[in-house]
Design an enzyme around this catalytic site. Structure first.
Site, PDB file in Angstrom:
ATOM      1  N   HIS A  97       0.819  -1.251   0.035  1.00  0.00           N
ATOM      2  CA  HIS A  97       0.234   0.099   0.034  1.00  0.00           C
ATOM      3  C   HIS A  97       0.880   1.332   0.052  1.00  0.00           C
ATOM      4  O   HIS A  97       0.466   2.474  -0.507  1.00  0.00           O
ATOM      5  CB  HIS A  97      -0.837   0.045   1.152  1.00  0.00           C
ATOM      6  N   PHE A 122       5.118  19.932  -3.363  1.00  0.00           N
ATOM      7  CA  PHE A 122       4.809  18.575  -2.711  1.00  0.00           C
ATOM      8  C   PHE A 122       5.484  18.459  -1.451  1.00  0.00           C
ATOM      9  O   PHE A 122       6.642  18.559  -1.268  1.00  0.00           O
ATOM     10  CB  PHE A 122       5.906  17.465  -3.750  1.00  0.00           C
TER      11      PHE A 122
END
Length: 162
Positions: A97, A122
């Site tokens: 994940h 970011f």
């Protein structure tokens, strides 16, 4: 390690454009909120320190880091911001994940920078463990949120002067 021996919170505001004329968006992931709130506070403190007006900072919360992409896109479309800071934290676990979320968020924010005429910064920590995240959200390595705010000011100034 890129942040070893470097404090992410160090900057010289005299070398930066005054942020008073810019409108900033901040999209914050609620997942790992004990980390993302530290990043958010670092970003807010730096923006205000560099002259940004509280009334020119729009903040939205989204459930997780993957949702930063949609939140940032909608903020660009609806809030007339000069720059968006996407704040999130993904900490490696025992499954794939981590890789899928990190890759998706990275590519999604990259895509926003290509598609839209508004820079998206970011500010997503992608750490191997919680301590690394703590160290970069107000701990021994300073605050990546502060660094993102400085990048946002520089990019808003660049956008204005292109």
């Amino acid at each position: 390690m890129a942040t070893q021996n470097k404090n992410l919170s160090e900057y010289n505001k005299n070398e930066l454009p005054n942020a008073a004329d810019f409108r900033f968006g901040i999209v914050v992931s609620e997942w790992n909120s004990h980390i993302t709130q530290g990043l958010y506070q670092g970003a807010i403190d730096a923006l205000l320190d560099c002259g940004a007006l509280e009334s020119n900072i729009v903040t939205w919360n989204v459930p997780g880091s993957f949702e930063l992409i949609y939140g940032s896109s909608q903020m660009i479309k609806t809030q007339h911001v000069d720059c968006v800071i996407a704040i999130g934290s993904v900490i490696k676990g025992e499954t794939m994940h981590f890789e899928f979320v990190c890759e998706g968020v990275t590519q999604g924010i990259k895509d926003l920078n290509v598609i839209h005429d508004v820079p998206v910064i970011f500010c997503v920590l992608t750490d191997n463990n919680e301590q690394q995240s703590i160290d970069r959200s107000g701990g021994k390595h300073g605050n990546k949120g502060t660094e993102a705010a400085i990048a946002a000011i520089k990019m808003a100034y660049l956008k204005k002067n292109i």
